[in-house]
Design a protein around this motif. Structure first.
Motif, PDB file in Angstrom:
ATOM      1  N   VAL A  71       0.838  -1.207   0.000  1.00 18.52           N
ATOM      2  CA  VAL A  71       0.000   0.000   0.000  1.00 18.52           C
ATOM      3  C   VAL A  71       0.868   1.250   0.000  1.00 18.52           C
ATOM      4  O   VAL A  71       0.627   2.203  -0.751  1.00 18.52           O
ATOM      5  CB  VAL A  71      -0.953  -0.011   1.217  1.00 18.52           C
ATOM      6  N   ALA A  72       1.915   1.254   0.844  1.00 22.05           N
ATOM      7  CA  ALA A  72       2.806   2.409   0.909  1.00 22.05           C
ATOM      8  C   ALA A  72       3.549   2.616  -0.403  1.00 22.05           C
ATOM      9  O   ALA A  72       3.761   3.747  -0.839  1.00 22.05           O
ATOM     10  CB  ALA A  72       3.804   2.233   2.062  1.00 22.05           C
ATOM     11  N   TYR A  73       3.925   1.511  -1.051  1.00 30.06           N
ATOM     12  CA  TYR A  73       4.683   1.617  -2.305  1.00 30.06           C
ATOM     13  C   TYR A  73       3.855   2.293  -3.398  1.00 30.06           C
ATOM     14  O   TYR A  73       4.370   3.121  -4.162  1.00 30.06           O
ATOM     15  CB  TYR A  73       5.111   0.225  -2.755  1.00 30.06           C
ATOM     16  N   PHE A  74       2.563   1.939  -3.463  1.00 29.90           N
ATOM     17  CA  PHE A  74       1.724   2.488  -4.531  1.00 29.90           C
ATOM     18  C   PHE A  74       0.999   3.773  -4.126  1.00 29.90           C
ATOM     19  O   PHE A  74       0.766   4.646  -4.965  1.00 29.90           O
ATOM     20  CB  PHE A  74       0.685   1.443  -4.965  1.00 29.90           C
ATOM     21  N   ALA A  75       0.631   3.897  -2.844  1.00 29.07           N
ATOM     22  CA  ALA A  75      -0.203   5.035  -2.431  1.00 29.07           C
ATOM     23  C   ALA A  75       0.597   6.206  -1.881  1.00 29.07           C
ATOM     24  O   ALA A  75       0.090   7.330  -1.828  1.00 29.07           O
ATOM     25  CB  ALA A  75      -1.211   4.571  -1.368  1.00 29.07           C
ATOM     26  N   VAL A  76       1.831   5.959  -1.454  1.00 28.41           N
ATOM     27  CA  VAL A  76       2.637   7.045  -0.872  1.00 28.41           C
ATOM     28  C   VAL A  76       3.962   7.118  -1.626  1.00 28.41           C
ATOM     29  O   VAL A  76       5.003   6.659  -1.132  1.00 28.41           O
ATOM     30  CB  VAL A  76       2.884   6.812   0.634  1.00 28.41           C
ATOM     31  N   GLU A  80       8.594  14.949  -4.377  1.00 32.61           N
ATOM     32  CA  GLU A  80       9.706  15.825  -4.741  1.00 32.61           C
ATOM     33  C   GLU A  80      10.267  16.609  -3.558  1.00 32.61           C
ATOM     34  O   GLU A  80      11.127  17.448  -3.722  1.00 32.61           O
ATOM     35  CB  GLU A  80       9.243  16.813  -5.824  1.00 32.61           C
ATOM     36  N   THR A  81       9.768  16.343  -2.368  1.00 34.58           N
ATOM     37  CA  THR A  81      10.248  17.069  -1.195  1.00 34.58           C
ATOM     38  C   THR A  81      10.914  16.106  -0.229  1.00 34.58           C
ATOM     39  O   THR A  81      10.658  14.895  -0.254  1.00 34.58           O
ATOM     40  CB  THR A  81       9.098  17.797  -0.480  1.00 34.58           C
ATOM     41  N   VAL A  82      11.762  16.643   0.623  1.00 33.58           N
ATOM     42  CA  VAL A  82      12.447  15.809   1.615  1.00 33.58           C
ATOM     43  C   VAL A  82      11.436  15.168   2.561  1.00 33.58           C
ATOM     44  O   VAL A  82      11.561  13.994   2.938  1.00 33.58           O
ATOM     45  CB  VAL A  82      13.467  16.651   2.398  1.00 33.58           C
ATOM     46  N   ALA A  83      10.400  15.932   2.939  1.00 32.62           N
ATOM     47  CA  ALA A  83       9.394  15.410   3.873  1.00 32.62           C
ATOM     48  C   ALA A  83       8.641  14.230   3.261  1.00 32.62           C
ATOM     49  O   ALA A  83       8.392  13.222   3.940  1.00 32.62           O
ATOM     50  CB  ALA A  83       8.414  16.518   4.256  1.00 32.62           C
ATOM     51  N   SER A  84       8.271  14.337   1.980  1.00 34.83           N
ATOM     52  CA  SER A  84       7.536  13.242   1.348  1.00 34.83           C
ATOM     53  C   SER A  84       8.419  12.011   1.166  1.00 34.83           C
ATOM     54  O   SER A  84       7.958  10.875   1.323  1.00 34.83           O
ATOM     55  CB  SER A  84       6.983  13.698  -0.003  1.00 34.83           C
ATOM     56  N   MET A  85       9.693  12.215   0.864  1.00 35.31           N
ATOM     57  CA  MET A  85      10.616  11.083   0.745  1.00 35.31           C
ATOM     58  C   MET A  85      10.812  10.408   2.092  1.00 35.31           C
ATOM     59  O   MET A  85      10.842   9.179   2.194  1.00 35.31           O
ATOM     60  CB  MET A  85      11.952  11.559   0.196  1.00 35.31           C
ATOM     61  N   ARG A  86      10.908  11.212   3.138  1.00 40.62           N
ATOM     62  CA  ARG A  86      11.083  10.646   4.475  1.00 40.62           C
ATOM     63  C   ARG A  86       9.860   9.830   4.876  1.00 40.62           C
ATOM     64  O   ARG A  86       9.973   8.730   5.437  1.00 40.62           O
ATOM     65  CB  ARG A  86      11.341  11.770   5.477  1.00 40.62           C
ATOM     66  N   GLN A  87       8.667  10.342   4.594  1.00 39.53           N
ATOM     67  CA  GLN A  87       7.441   9.621   4.938  1.00 39.53           C
ATOM     68  C   GLN A  87       7.333   8.312   4.163  1.00 39.53           C
ATOM     69  O   GLN A  87       7.004   7.259   4.729  1.00 39.53           O
ATOM     70  CB  GLN A  87       6.226  10.499   4.641  1.00 39.53           C
ATOM     71  N   SER A  88       7.633   8.353   2.862  1.00 37.70           N
ATOM     72  CA  SER A  88       7.557   7.144   2.049  1.00 37.70           C
ATOM     73  C   SER A  88       8.541   6.092   2.536  1.00 37.70           C
ATOM     74  O   SER A  88       8.189   4.917   2.697  1.00 37.70           O
ATOM     75  CB  SER A  88       7.833   7.496   0.587  1.00 37.70           C
ATOM     76  N   ASN A  89       9.779   6.496   2.790  1.00 38.08           N
ATOM     77  CA  ASN A  89      10.795   5.533   3.249  1.00 38.08           C
ATOM     78  C   ASN A  89      10.440   4.956   4.615  1.00 38.08           C
ATOM     79  O   ASN A  89      10.693   3.776   4.892  1.00 38.08           O
ATOM     80  CB  ASN A  89      12.158   6.210   3.306  1.00 38.08           C
ATOM     81  N   LEU A  90       9.856   5.791   5.485  1.00 35.82           N
ATOM     82  CA  LEU A  90       9.470   5.311   6.812  1.00 35.82           C
ATOM     83  C   LEU A  90       8.402   4.228   6.707  1.00 35.82           C
ATOM     84  O   LEU A  90       8.494   3.173   7.355  1.00 35.82           O
ATOM     85  CB  LEU A  90       8.963   6.481   7.655  1.00 35.82           C
ATOM     86  N   LEU A  91       7.377   4.467   5.881  1.00 37.87           N
ATOM     87  CA  LEU A  91       6.295   3.490   5.743  1.00 37.87           C
ATOM     88  C   LEU A  91       6.785   2.212   5.065  1.00 37.87           C
ATOM     89  O   LEU A  91       6.406   1.103   5.468  1.00 37.87           O
ATOM     90  CB  LEU A  91       5.151   4.108   4.949  1.00 37.87           C
ATOM     91  N   LEU A  92       7.640   2.359   4.040  1.00 38.96           N
ATOM     92  CA  LEU A  92       8.181   1.169   3.379  1.00 38.96           C
ATOM     93  C   LEU A  92       9.048   0.353   4.337  1.00 38.96           C
ATOM     94  O   LEU A  92       8.965  -0.874   4.382  1.00 38.96           O
ATOM     95  CB  LEU A  92       9.001   1.582   2.161  1.00 38.96           C
ATOM     96  N   GLY A  93       9.877   1.034   5.102  1.00 33.34           N
ATOM     97  CA  GLY A  93      10.743   0.344   6.043  1.00 33.34           C
ATOM     98  C   GLY A  93       9.953  -0.367   7.132  1.00 33.34           C
ATOM     99  O   GLY A  93      10.275  -1.489   7.524  1.00 33.34           O
ATOM    100  N   LEU A  94       8.894   0.296   7.627  1.00 31.27           N
ATOM    101  CA  LEU A  94       8.070  -0.315   8.667  1.00 31.27           C
ATOM    102  C   LEU A  94       7.361  -1.553   8.134  1.00 31.27           C
ATOM    103  O   LEU A  94       7.313  -2.594   8.803  1.00 31.27           O
ATOM    104  CB  LEU A  94       7.049   0.708   9.179  1.00 31.27           C
TER     105      LEU A  94
END
Length: 347
Positions: A71-76, A80-94
């Protein structure tokens, strides 16, 4: 021959040793296995059932983690921002952690709480086993399957199969998703630096004057107007620069680069030529620049040449000068591709 009481776990000893010294042990009796201590799940059916539910729950955690990853891979997406990259990586890692941890913890808990826990010993045998031994091994495998009770635990078996089938998707989906991505390596041959473009402080974007730097100063630099580009993170990944001021007497410059610095101020790509890590550890006394990933070391005072480590090329230098107002500006783009080498490079 005197033997101590085997019941107390002491070794048998030959008190009349060959050299005549008494009390020297010559052999030991097999102490055997310690007394088996039954587990709660062995003694109480309710505890056994509870342990099974816990294993099922851990497999369910793995399933949910894998689904969460997808879900995180496709929905998040990273954005283009550091905050969005951080959120995506956090959800993928979790999601990846829960997917892998759930399976591992479930298997360990299953083995420790539900499978046979009695210790067994086997005599050593020759490398080539006899047919009887092989048949015994097959029988032991059958007994092991019976010990796991997987045939009688339908819910547990279903949870395990579901977790094992879904877990590989955390690796397969990103790999498949990257098929067909843009592999145009020509984009690495140039950056957004242009003649007359001001050097600005990362991340504030404030232009830098030559007077802002004292000997030993280090600034992390980005091009002016970076945030106004269509893909600022992509452009920054290529154009980021480290600006350092040295005593001009310490500089060793090639003839074709004598006009690329200004009064001891030099600008080099911040991207390591090994695998692209950010080079940012500067030793003022030695003028060495260190990459924290694999310890490649560059000599800032001598064209950022490689002194140590796996990097094979010096850091590309950005030619700079000063405008009429005293601001540091670029003379041009880098004269060579930045970052690691790739298959279309000539050098």
């Amino acid at each position: 021959m005197n033997q101590q009481n085997p019941a107390k776990g002491h070794p048998s000893q030959d008190l009349a040793a060959p050299d005549g010294q008494a009390g020297v042990p010559t052999h030991f009796t097999d102490p055997g296995h310690p007394e088996h201590q039954p587990r709660q799940s062995d003694l109480h059916p309710a505890a056994n059932k509870r342990a099974e539910r816990q294993v099922v729950l851990l497999f369910a955690v793995s399933v949910l983690g894998t689904i969460g990853f997808l879900v995180a891979y496709f929905a998040v997406p990273p954005g283009e921002t550091v905050a969005s990259m951080r959120q995506s990586n956090l959800l993928l890692g979790l999601g990846l952690f829960l997917g892998m941890f759930g399976i591992g913890a479930a298997v360990v808990h299953w083995a420790k709480s539900l499978m046979n826990s009695e210790e067994k010993a086997e005599d050593r045998h020759t490398l080539r086993s006899s047919d009887e031994t092989r048949a015994a091994a097959v029988e032991m495998l059958r007994e092991g399957a019976q010990d796991s009770a997987i045939g009688r635990r339908g819910v547990l078996k279903g949870a395990m199969v579901s977790a094992l089938l879904l877990a590989p998707l955390t690796v397969v989906v990103p790999l498949v998703g990257n098929v067909g991505e843009d592999w145009d390596v020509s984009k690495f041959k140039s950056t957004m630096w242009r003649k007359g473009m001001k050097l600005t402080i990362d991340p504030s974007g404030r232009p830098i004057k030559a007077s802002d730097l004292t000997i030993g100063s280090v600034f992390h630099v980005i091009p002016e107007g970076l945030e106004d580009t269509e893909h600022p993170l992509d452009e920054k990944a290529k154009a980021v620069v480290l600006l350092i001021r040295l005593d001009p007497r310490d500089l060793t410059e090639a003839e074709d680069r004598k006009g690329w610095s200004y009064d001891g101020i030099v600008a080099y790509s911040k991207i390591c030529t090994h695998v692209g890590c950010p080079v940012a550890l500067y030793e003022q006394q030695t003028h060495h620049l260190l990459c924290p990933c694999h310890q490649s070391t560059f000599d800032v005072a001598d064209g950022a040449k490689v002194l140590f480590g796996p990097a094979k090329r010096p850091l590309p230098q950005l030619p700079i000068e000063v405008d009429d107002e005293g601001y540091l500006i670029a003379q041009s783009d880098f004269t060579e591709p930045v970052g690691p080498s790739f298959w279309e490079r000539l050098k």
